[in-house]
Design a protein around this motif. Structure first.
Motif, PDB file in Angstrom:
ATOM      1  N   SER A   1      14.883  47.899  33.421  1.00 58.56           N
ATOM      2  CA  SER A   1      15.652  47.678  34.648  1.00 58.56           C
ATOM      3  C   SER A   1      17.105  47.427  34.284  1.00 58.56           C
ATOM      4  O   SER A   1      17.414  46.949  33.190  1.00 58.56           O
ATOM      5  CB  SER A   1      15.080  46.516  35.467  1.00 58.56           C
ATOM      6  N   GLY A   2      17.989  47.791  35.194  1.00 58.44           N
ATOM      7  CA  GLY A   2      19.410  47.635  34.932  1.00 58.44           C
ATOM      8  C   GLY A   2      20.188  47.337  36.203  1.00 58.44           C
ATOM      9  O   GLY A   2      19.801  47.760  37.298  1.00 58.44           O
ATOM     10  N   LEU A   3      21.298  46.615  36.058  1.00 54.21           N
ATOM     11  CA  LEU A   3      22.123  46.192  37.184  1.00 54.21           C
ATOM     12  C   LEU A   3      23.568  46.614  36.967  1.00 54.21           C
ATOM     13  O   LEU A   3      24.176  46.281  35.946  1.00 54.21           O
ATOM     14  CB  LEU A   3      22.057  44.671  37.352  1.00 54.21           C
ATOM     15  N   LEU A   4      24.100  47.381  37.925  1.00 55.32           N
ATOM     16  CA  LEU A   4      25.536  47.627  38.000  1.00 55.32           C
ATOM     17  C   LEU A   4      26.121  46.554  38.910  1.00 55.32           C
ATOM     18  O   LEU A   4      25.820  46.516  40.099  1.00 55.32           O
ATOM     19  CB  LEU A   4      25.828  49.019  38.564  1.00 55.32           C
ATOM     20  N   LEU A   5      26.926  45.680  38.336  1.00 52.59           N
ATOM     21  CA  LEU A   5      27.479  44.556  39.086  1.00 52.59           C
ATOM     22  C   LEU A   5      28.989  44.731  39.218  1.00 52.59           C
ATOM     23  O   LEU A   5      29.727  44.666  38.228  1.00 52.59           O
ATOM     24  CB  LEU A   5      27.158  43.239  38.370  1.00 52.59           C
ATOM     25  N   GLY A   6      29.444  44.981  40.452  1.00 56.59           N
ATOM     26  CA  GLY A   6      30.864  45.118  40.714  1.00 56.59           C
ATOM     27  C   GLY A   6      31.498  43.761  40.981  1.00 56.59           C
ATOM     28  O   GLY A   6      30.971  42.972  41.770  1.00 56.59           O
ATOM     29  N   LEU A   7      32.612  43.477  40.318  1.00 54.37           N
ATOM     30  CA  LEU A   7      33.265  42.176  40.435  1.00 54.37           C
ATOM     31  C   LEU A   7      34.732  42.334  40.829  1.00 54.37           C
ATOM     32  O   LEU A   7      35.362  43.352  40.524  1.00 54.37           O
ATOM     33  CB  LEU A   7      33.188  41.422  39.104  1.00 54.37           C
ATOM     34  N   LYS A   8      35.260  41.313  41.484  1.00 49.92           N
ATOM     35  CA  LYS A   8      36.698  41.276  41.780  1.00 49.92           C
ATOM     36  C   LYS A   8      37.248  39.896  41.438  1.00 49.92           C
ATOM     37  O   LYS A   8      36.534  38.884  41.494  1.00 49.92           O
ATOM     38  CB  LYS A   8      36.972  41.599  43.248  1.00 49.92           C
ATOM     39  N   TYR A   9      38.514  39.873  41.049  1.00 49.56           N
ATOM     40  CA  TYR A   9      39.182  38.607  40.780  1.00 49.56           C
ATOM     41  C   TYR A   9      40.650  38.740  41.150  1.00 49.56           C
ATOM     42  O   TYR A   9      41.208  39.848  41.179  1.00 49.56           O
ATOM     43  CB  TYR A   9      39.032  38.198  39.308  1.00 49.56           C
ATOM     44  N   LYS A  10      41.275  37.616  41.452  1.00 52.67           N
ATOM     45  CA  LYS A  10      42.663  37.595  41.909  1.00 52.67           C
ATOM     46  C   LYS A  10      43.566  37.055  40.809  1.00 52.67           C
ATOM     47  O   LYS A  10      43.325  35.977  40.267  1.00 52.67           O
ATOM     48  CB  LYS A  10      42.779  36.728  43.166  1.00 52.67           C
ATOM     49  N   ASP A  11      44.569  37.836  40.483  1.00 53.98           N
ATOM     50  CA  ASP A  11      45.554  37.413  39.498  1.00 53.98           C
ATOM     51  C   ASP A  11      46.448  36.350  40.134  1.00 53.98           C
ATOM     52  O   ASP A  11      47.142  36.613  41.124  1.00 53.98           O
ATOM     53  CB  ASP A  11      46.389  38.615  39.038  1.00 53.98           C
ATOM     54  N   GLU A  12      46.442  35.154  39.573  1.00 49.87           N
ATOM     55  CA  GLU A  12      47.185  34.044  40.168  1.00 49.87           C
ATOM     56  C   GLU A  12      48.696  34.273  40.109  1.00 49.87           C
ATOM     57  O   GLU A  12      49.446  33.756  40.946  1.00 49.87           O
ATOM     58  CB  GLU A  12      46.818  32.737  39.460  1.00 49.87           C
ATOM     59  N   ASP A  13      49.172  35.037  39.133  1.00 53.56           N
ATOM     60  CA  ASP A  13      50.604  35.275  38.989  1.00 53.56           C
ATOM     61  C   ASP A  13      51.114  36.303  39.993  1.00 53.56           C
ATOM     62  O   ASP A  13      52.150  36.116  40.630  1.00 53.56           O
ATOM     63  CB  ASP A  13      50.926  35.729  37.565  1.00 53.56           C
TER      64      ASP A  13
END
Length: 481
Positions: A188-200
């Motif tokens: 089994s496998g998981l494609l996990l899409g992530l987002k993050y915000k650059d504080e600068d």
């Protein structure tokens, strides 16, 4: 005259002989040469063992009922289980055992007690109509496969033959799992899409992780830039680029096929959402739709400001199209649940419907992640609220189940903020504020930490797509490329 009489007598004798040979008469015995037919399988054979190999609609009771049934192979007929093939034809192929059993049944012949390097596949037909296939292991042992059930036959009179006994050393029936099923159950496998915000910079960035397990072994976590999403016409890559004009920055959301599918000649160009004076962030990506949080921007007092935030649910194939209506994404009754959810939120705020437009409400909704599941959110002038409705349907996400429950996992990992369980229930992915943790799930209850992966501050999920079986290898190769 004498010569003429002799000649007439000879001709008469020849004529009589010809007529005699071609007249049906009891005095004229017919001599027929008997054809010798060399059958690849002869005589009577008895079922003495059965094995289930894979899924089958045949019950265990029906399988037991096949034991001691006979198959009869004669020159003019083949009989088995009450069905007769008259005037049979036989075609014989000698095949490599490993290759044949792997390609046709996804099992290893050793698991059946078959150690011959080659076997014979005998196809029985009549008047070009297929009757059955029999696999001949040796002179005294044959087998037949149908609907996940393998039957073993021994030739009558060969019960004491050691070569037969060596091949059927397990008298009792058993259930074996095909390699295809094993792959499906243990990969089994998981494609996990992530987002993050650059504080600068205040900008959002996106990446995709590939997390997989094969036969209880966790592979190293892989990552790549942007969101990689599996679709029916192949994998797509989703991303956001900044564009600056008239002292304003806006977001260009784009999607493009990562690989060309030979059966799909269209849909090969990049799709771009180009809305002026608008910034967007991705909340959710599915196989067909993307959920966005949008804000209109304007320039005032040497500063970029925002107004009029709204949700949109857009088809990936038409990012500039209209936001999908909530009632069409689910059903007409869902619209009623949207109104009820809105009323509950307004009541909580001690507000009235006022200037809330039902038509705008029907398109101003989103999918987002919270507490280990994808949830639905609505937006009105007063703020955002949960839509009290069942989990998003398969149009939006194919699999979103947890095992053990969120609360059980939370007890094991108190700092958990999000979690995912594989469809095979063999591993659990946990997100904290700073780390991604992968736990093996033994006996479907015990969590054992296997590996950790560092996350960006405030990083959260925007996509989760699972696969199992042979597709795990396919996705792994694609991701590595």
């Amino acid at each position: 005259m004498k010569k003429i009489c002799i000649l007439v007598s000879i001709l008469s004798a020849i004529l009589i002989l010809v007529v005699y040979k071609n007249v049906n008469s009891p005095l004229n015995p017919s001599i027929i040469t008997r054809a010798t037919i060399d059958l690849p399988i002869k005589g009577d054979w008895t079922v003495n063992r059965y094995v289930f190999a894979g899924d089958s609609s045949i019950s265990m009771e029906e399988a037991r009922g096949m034991v001691n049934k006979k198959a009869v192979f004669q020159g003019d007929r083949v009989i088995f289980n009450g069905v007769t093939c008259k005037n049979p034809n036989f075609k014989v192929k000698v095949v490599d055992s490993d290759v044949y059993f792997e390609n046709n049944y996804k099992i290893n012949p050793d698991s059946l007690g078959i150690n011959q390097k080659q076997v014979k596949v005998i196809t029985v037909s009549s008047n070009n109509n297929f009757f059955d296939d029999f696999i001949q292991i040796n002179d005294n042992l044959i087998m037949r496969y149908n609907d996940g059930l393998i039957l073993f036959f021994t030739r009558d009179g060969a019960e004491n033959d050691k070569s037969v006994l060596n091949n059927i050393n397990e008298k009792d029936s058993k259930i074996i799992t095909s390699r295809k099923q094993n792959d499906s159950t243990y990969k089994s496998g998981l494609l996990l899409g992530l987002k993050y915000k650059d504080e600068d910079t205040g900008e959002y960035s996106y990446r995709t992780l590939w997390i997989s397990s094969s036969y209880n072994k966790i592979s190293p976590v892989l990552q790549r830039k942007n969101i990689l999403v599996p679709r029916k016409n192949g994998f797509w890559e989703i991303g956001i680029n900044k564009k600056y004009d008239n002292n304003l920055d806006r977001d260009l959301i784009w999607g493009a096929p990562l690989m060309k599918n030979n059966s799909e000649k269209h849909n090969s160009n990049t799709v771009v959402r180009n809305i002026k004076n608008t910034t967007s962030q991705i909340l959710f990506v599915g196989t067909d739709y993307i959920s966005l949080d949008n804000q209109e921007v304007y320039y005032e007092d040497d500063e970029q400001k925002t107004k009029n935030s709204y949700f949109s649910m857009l088809p990936l194939d038409n990012l500039n199209g209209k936001s999908m209506e909530f009632s069409k994404a689910f059903n007409v009754k869902a619209l009623n649940m949207l109104q009820i959810s809105t009323e509950k939120y307004l009541k909580k705020l001690n507000k009235s419907w006022g200037n809330v437009n039902l038509n705008d409400l029907n398109t101003n909704w989103a999918v987002t992640r919270r507490n280990g599941r994808w949830i639905l959110r609505g937006r009105i002038n007063y703020g955002d609220f949960d839509i009290v409705y069942a989990a998003p349907n398969k149009i939006l996400t194919m699999y979103d189940d947890l095992y053990p429950s969120f609360d059980v996992i939370k007890k094991e990992v108190p700092d958990m903020v999000d979690t995912y369980t594989s469809p095979n229930k063999d591993f659990v992915v946990v997100l904290t504020e700073t780390e991604l943790k992968i736990f093996k799930l033994s006996n479907r209850t015990n969590l054992k930490l296997e590996t950790t992966f560092k996350l960006k501050p405030g990083e959260k999920a925007v996509m989760s797509e699972w696969t199992t079986g042979s597709y795990v290898n396919v996705w792994s190769k694609l991701f590595k490329k």
